[in-house]
Scaffold this motif. Structure first.
Motif, PDB file in Angstrom:
ATOM      1  N   PRO A  46      -0.916  -7.088 -11.594  1.00 13.08           N
ATOM      2  CA  PRO A  46      -0.514  -6.813 -12.987  1.00 13.08           C
ATOM      3  C   PRO A  46      -0.835  -5.360 -13.555  1.00 13.08           C
ATOM      4  N   ASN A  47      -1.699  -4.704 -12.925  1.00 11.47           N
ATOM      5  CA  ASN A  47      -1.717  -3.311 -13.120  1.00 11.47           C
ATOM      6  C   ASN A  47      -0.905  -2.312 -12.751  1.00 11.47           C
ATOM      7  N   GLY A  48       0.052  -2.602 -11.763  1.00  6.63           N
ATOM      8  CA  GLY A  48       1.103  -2.040 -11.361  1.00  6.63           C
ATOM      9  C   GLY A  48       0.636  -0.663 -10.643  1.00  6.63           C
ATOM     10  N   ARG A  49      -0.561  -1.028  -9.798  1.00  7.04           N
ATOM     11  CA  ARG A  49      -1.122  -0.036  -8.766  1.00  7.04           C
ATOM     12  C   ARG A  49      -1.253  -0.589  -7.573  1.00  7.04           C
ATOM     13  N   ILE A  50      -1.097   0.287  -6.398  1.00  3.30           N
ATOM     14  CA  ILE A  50      -1.461  -0.160  -4.964  1.00  3.30           C
ATOM     15  C   ILE A  50      -3.128  -0.086  -4.928  1.00  3.30           C
TER      16      ILE A  50
ATOM     17  N   THR B 220       0.745  -1.290  -0.088  1.00  5.45           N
ATOM     18  CA  THR B 220       0.219   0.055   0.065  1.00  5.45           C
ATOM     19  C   THR B 220       0.848   1.156   0.088  1.00  5.45           C
ATOM     20  N   ALA B 221      -0.016   2.317  -0.064  1.00  5.53           N
ATOM     21  CA  ALA B 221       0.822   3.797   0.183  1.00  5.53           C
ATOM     22  C   ALA B 221      -0.274   4.691   0.615  1.00  5.53           C
ATOM     23  N   SER B 222       0.186   5.768   1.075  1.00  2.00           N
ATOM     24  CA  SER B 222      -0.974   6.729   1.471  1.00  2.00           C
ATOM     25  C   SER B 222      -1.677   7.479   0.630  1.00  2.00           C
ATOM     26  N   THR B 223      -2.509   6.553  -0.045  1.00  2.00           N
ATOM     27  CA  THR B 223      -3.504   7.335  -0.826  1.00  2.00           C
ATOM     28  C   THR B 223      -5.057   6.756  -0.492  1.00  2.00           C
ATOM     29  N   PRO B 224      -5.987   7.463  -0.784  1.00  6.03           N
ATOM     30  CA  PRO B 224      -7.128   7.081  -0.343  1.00  6.03           C
ATOM     31  C   PRO B 224      -7.639   5.315  -0.988  1.00  6.03           C
ATOM     32  N   ASN B 225      -7.263   5.006  -1.987  1.00  2.00           N
ATOM     33  CA  ASN B 225      -7.457   3.537  -2.405  1.00  2.00           C
ATOM     34  C   ASN B 225      -6.674   2.616  -1.489  1.00  2.00           C
TER      35      ASN B 225
END
Length: 220
Positions: free
Chosen positions: A48-52, A6-11
């Protein structure tokens, strides 16, 4: 045990809030988005989408799940709560979850990007995304005038929406203009699990404080 990437984002915070609400054991693995760590081959094997965010469920033979909505559904089903079993109630919860994923998140995300990083270059684009975000807040406000929570009972639909509404100041939106939404936001802000989840993987970077019925919380 769940591995949370994860990271500090809403998602990202959708998933940490859900994990806290469900009381599931998890280990946090923060990713450095500016260094494009999410595009590294090892992470693409998980997401696979390269997103957290993404998770790996160690108890299920290291089963990997990406996309925040899919993760919320998976966790709720595994825990047996935050997603109703009755078909109509389940459908209503999933409808509002899809609404957040397809509308509120993308539209407010674009508004935030252009407002914060391109405020003087594309005013028509800013106006477009701000207006659509305000419209979506109005939809949510109307729904919360009918129900205590987004889909009736507290659920993953609320958890999906909350971290985005927590960024309303970034989008230059006043919650006071949406009284039902403001009431809901204050109630969720007071939940201990929501507070804990909003601090994962680190205290929010933004200095702004959001006022909610006399209670202040830090958001990013």
């Amino acid at each position: 045990m769940i591995d949370l990437y994860t990271a500090s984002t809403p998602n990202g915070r959708k998933v940490s809030i859900a994990l806290e609400e469900l009381g599931l054991a998890y280990e946090t693995h923060p990713l450095a988005l500016r260094q494009q760590e999410q595009k590294q081959p090892w992470f693409l094997a998980i997401s696979p989408n390269g997103r957290i965010p993404a998770i790996v469920d160690r108890a299920a033979d290291d089963f990997a799940i990406f996309e925040s909505g899919a993760i919320l559904i998976y966790l709720a089903e595994q825990a047996g709560c935050l997603l109703p079993a009755a078909p109509k109630a389940r459908s209503q919860t999933l409808q509002w979850l899809m609404w957040q994923m397809g509308g509120l998140g993308p539209m407010q995300g674009q508004a935030n990007v252009f407002l914060r990083y391109f405020p003087e270059t594309i005013p028509s684009v800013i106006s477009r995304y701000q207006a659509e975000t305000r419209r979506l807040y109005g939809v949510l406000d109307l729904q919360l005038g009918r129900e205590a929570f987004v889909a009736g009972d507290y659920s993953i639909a609320d958890i999906a929406c909350y971290p985005w509404v927590a960024q309303h100041e970034w989008t230059e939106i006043r919650l006071a203009d949406y009284p039902n939404l403001e009431r809901w936001f204050a109630e969720l802000s007071a939940r201990p699990a929501v507070r804990r989840g909003m601090l994962v993987p680190e205290p929010p970077r933004a200095a702004a404080l959001v006022r909610a019925t006399g209670r202040s919380i830090i958001v990013t």
